[in-house]
Design a protein around this motif. Structure first.
Motif, PDB file in Angstrom:
ATOM      1  N   VAL A  29     -86.691 -24.163  86.754  1.00 17.67           N
ATOM      2  CA  VAL A  29     -88.500 -24.332  86.457  1.00 17.67           C
ATOM      3  C   VAL A  29     -89.224 -22.752  87.037  1.00 17.67           C
ATOM      4  O   VAL A  29     -88.935 -22.662  87.866  1.00 17.67           O
ATOM      5  CB  VAL A  29     -89.008 -25.095  86.890  1.00 17.67           C
ATOM      6  N   PHE A  30     -89.380 -22.089  86.059  1.00 12.35           N
ATOM      7  CA  PHE A  30     -89.994 -20.660  86.616  1.00 12.35           C
ATOM      8  C   PHE A  30     -91.570 -21.142  86.648  1.00 12.35           C
ATOM      9  O   PHE A  30     -92.168 -21.873  85.564  1.00 12.35           O
ATOM     10  CB  PHE A  30     -89.939 -20.272  85.258  1.00 12.35           C
ATOM     11  N   PHE A  31     -91.581 -20.500  87.216  1.00 10.19           N
ATOM     12  CA  PHE A  31     -93.911 -20.570  87.752  1.00 10.19           C
ATOM     13  C   PHE A  31     -94.357 -19.721  87.052  1.00 10.19           C
ATOM     14  O   PHE A  31     -93.985 -18.545  86.994  1.00 10.19           O
ATOM     15  CB  PHE A  31     -94.093 -21.003  88.939  1.00 10.19           C
ATOM     16  N   THR A  77     -96.153 -14.354  88.397  1.00 11.31           N
ATOM     17  CA  THR A  77     -95.574 -14.060  86.719  1.00 11.31           C
ATOM     18  C   THR A  77     -97.367 -14.820  86.867  1.00 11.31           C
ATOM     19  O   THR A  77     -97.535 -15.971  86.781  1.00 11.31           O
ATOM     20  CB  THR A  77     -95.215 -15.140  85.809  1.00 11.31           C
ATOM     21  N   PHE A  78     -98.631 -13.996  86.061  1.00 10.80           N
ATOM     22  CA  PHE A  78    -100.097 -14.517  85.685  1.00 10.80           C
ATOM     23  C   PHE A  78     -99.980 -14.358  84.328  1.00 10.80           C
ATOM     24  O   PHE A  78     -99.572 -13.437  83.554  1.00 10.80           O
ATOM     25  CB  PHE A  78    -100.956 -13.074  86.405  1.00 10.80           C
ATOM     26  N   VAL A  79    -100.895 -15.507  83.871  1.00 16.42           N
ATOM     27  CA  VAL A  79    -100.634 -16.033  82.388  1.00 16.42           C
ATOM     28  C   VAL A  79    -102.400 -15.378  82.099  1.00 16.42           C
ATOM     29  O   VAL A  79    -103.671 -16.828  82.194  1.00 16.42           O
ATOM     30  CB  VAL A  79    -100.108 -17.218  81.753  1.00 16.42           C
ATOM     31  N   PHE A  80    -103.100 -14.479  81.476  1.00 14.51           N
ATOM     32  CA  PHE A  80    -104.944 -14.455  81.274  1.00 14.51           C
ATOM     33  C   PHE A  80    -104.613 -15.396  79.959  1.00 14.51           C
ATOM     34  O   PHE A  80    -103.949 -15.027  78.345  1.00 14.51           O
ATOM     35  CB  PHE A  80    -104.895 -13.302  80.733  1.00 14.51           C
ATOM     36  N   ASP A 115     -96.748  -7.639  79.246  1.00 15.72           N
ATOM     37  CA  ASP A 115     -95.245  -7.681  79.129  1.00 15.72           C
ATOM     38  C   ASP A 115     -95.307  -8.450  78.144  1.00 15.72           C
ATOM     39  O   ASP A 115     -93.870  -8.908  77.752  1.00 15.72           O
ATOM     40  CB  ASP A 115     -94.442  -8.141  80.584  1.00 15.72           C
ATOM     41  N   ARG A 116     -95.733 -10.035  78.148  1.00 20.22           N
ATOM     42  CA  ARG A 116     -95.770 -11.338  76.807  1.00 20.22           C
ATOM     43  C   ARG A 116     -96.833 -10.825  76.847  1.00 20.22           C
ATOM     44  O   ARG A 116     -98.103 -11.058  76.728  1.00 20.22           O
ATOM     45  CB  ARG A 116     -95.347 -12.064  78.593  1.00 20.22           C
ATOM     46  N   ASP A 152     -87.764 -13.745  83.761  1.00 16.79           N
ATOM     47  CA  ASP A 152     -88.132 -13.059  82.141  1.00 16.79           C
ATOM     48  C   ASP A 152     -86.797 -14.060  81.401  1.00 16.79           C
ATOM     49  O   ASP A 152     -85.951 -14.268  81.507  1.00 16.79           O
ATOM     50  CB  ASP A 152     -87.487 -11.574  81.733  1.00 16.79           C
ATOM     51  N   ASN A 153     -87.208 -13.685  80.048  1.00 11.57           N
ATOM     52  CA  ASN A 153     -85.985 -14.027  79.218  1.00 11.57           C
ATOM     53  C   ASN A 153     -84.838 -13.138  79.194  1.00 11.57           C
ATOM     54  O   ASN A 153     -84.788 -11.962  79.674  1.00 11.57           O
ATOM     55  CB  ASN A 153     -86.484 -13.945  76.953  1.00 11.57           C
ATOM     56  N   VAL A 154     -83.681 -13.925  79.209  1.00 16.28           N
ATOM     57  CA  VAL A 154     -82.575 -12.949  79.514  1.00 16.28           C
ATOM     58  C   VAL A 154     -81.994 -12.051  78.256  1.00 16.28           C
ATOM     59  O   VAL A 154     -81.184 -10.923  78.609  1.00 16.28           O
ATOM     60  CB  VAL A 154     -80.763 -14.282  79.265  1.00 16.28           C
TER      61      VAL A 154
END
Length: 348
Positions: free
Chosen positions: A50-52, A102-105, A155-156, A341-343
């Motif tokens: 489970v990715f945080f 990973t940081f989500v704005f 990145d995303r 990341d997505n594979v």
């Protein structure tokens, strides 16, 4: 229905008509079988991880007036805020020390956050930390803006299409267009982002069969991430008296998405955890593999209220990371704080 579930799990594809049949005819036994198949595919691509993601809600100021959203421009009761560059950086520094990579704005469509300001924040972070990913979820921007932010190091990008029902989209999104939403998603893919889209479950007027169209749209888009969650009414919006979406339907659709897009990054959302205390754990067992604890300043979390009853204290708090990790371990999964990341994605 098992023949359709088997076909979906083997070919990762069904027609719209087949998806409609599947959605409207699942028995409890069929649904259990669907969830088991989704879990198998999840393990094949991502194991039990489970990715945080560290979520930072940078502003609840928004020019849009979406009927279901608590921070809509017309909501005069909302207590507005926006974080400064220094506050955003401090949230990230604190998150990095906790192990987040990973940081989500996330925020409303707030013109204060110009390309120049966002570039400065992204470059500062990427200059300090070489091992992080930055995700933006800031609504519709122009193609040149998307390019500038990608070149700065983002990145995303998460941009849910919400629904492909054009009539409903127009009714719920004043002065917005579904076509422009789709164009934004196309721009983001062409530029090279890991792209996320998704839809709301339980919007007034939607039928189960409508989700088949959303699923076909996602299959054609081939996003790297998909975010779905239940519609939860907010008391200060035009939809305050409507019924919300269910955890049952959300979890069913998570499983279908995992089979349809086997390598996708798939969050178990805060909204799912809000309507069902065990919703996110159930989501992981149905194929979800991402969780986004909140790194926002505590005094802002209650103000970023997209819907009523949002979880913003206790286990949702990043400061209680150990509790979050323990709940994931107890559910049989392994918390991971890498970029995640997505594979199939590589930066251009």
């Amino acid at each position: 229905m098992r023949y359709l579930i088997d076909k979906l799990s083997i070919k990762n594809d069904l027609s719209q008509e087949e998806l409609e049949v599947l959605l409207t005819n699942l028995t409890e036994e069929d649904r259990d079988y669907l969830i088991d198949k989704a879990y198998e595919v999840r393990k094949q691509y991502y194991g039990n991880t489970v990715f945080f993601r560290g979520l930072i809600e940078i502003s609840n100021i928004c020019k849009c007036d979406c009927f279901y959203c608590g921070i809509r421009a017309s909501n005069k009761k909302a207590s507005r805020y926006r974080l400064s560059k220094e506050e955003i950086l401090e949230c990230c520094y604190r998150g990095y020390s906790l192990g987040y990579r990973t940081f989500v704005f996330q925020g409303g469509e707030d013109s204060y956050f110009s390309d120049e300001l966002l570039e400065s924040i992204i470059k500062t972070l990427k200059g300090k930390y070489s091992d992080i990913a930055i995700t933006l979820s800031l609504g519709e921007r122009g193609e040149e803006s998307f390019k500038r932010l990608y070149e700065a190091g983002a990145d995303r990008y998460l941009l849910r299409h919400e629904t492909v029902n054009e009539k409903l989209y127009k009714e719920l999104h004043p002065n917005m267009s579904l076509d422009n939403r789709k164009k934004c998603l196309e721009y983001l893919k062409e530029i090279g982002y890991q792209v996320g889209s998704g839809f709301l479950i339980g919007l007034p007027g939607l039928k189960l069969t409508d989700y088949a169209k959303d699923l076909i749209f996602l299959k054609k888009l081939k996003p790297h991430m998909v975010g779905i969650g239940p519609f939860i009414p907010h008391e200060d919006t035009p939809l305050k008296n409507e019924n919300g979406g269910t955890a049952y339907d959300t979890i069913t659709l998570l499983a279908i998405i995992r089979l349809l897009l086997p390598d996708v990054l798939l969050p178990a959302t805060t909204a799912l955890g809000t309507i069902d205390p065990k919703g996110r754990e159930k989501g992981f067992k149905a194929g979800a593999n991402v969780i986004m604890p909140n790194l926002s300043p505590m005094e802002c979390r209650k103000k970023y209220a997209l819907y009523n009853g949002k979880v913003f204290l206790g286990k949702e708090s990043a400061e209680e990371k150990l509790k979050i990790e323990n709940s994931i371990l107890e559910a049989g999964f392994q918390p991971v704080l890498t970029r995640g990341d997505n594979v199939r994605w590589k930066r251009k």
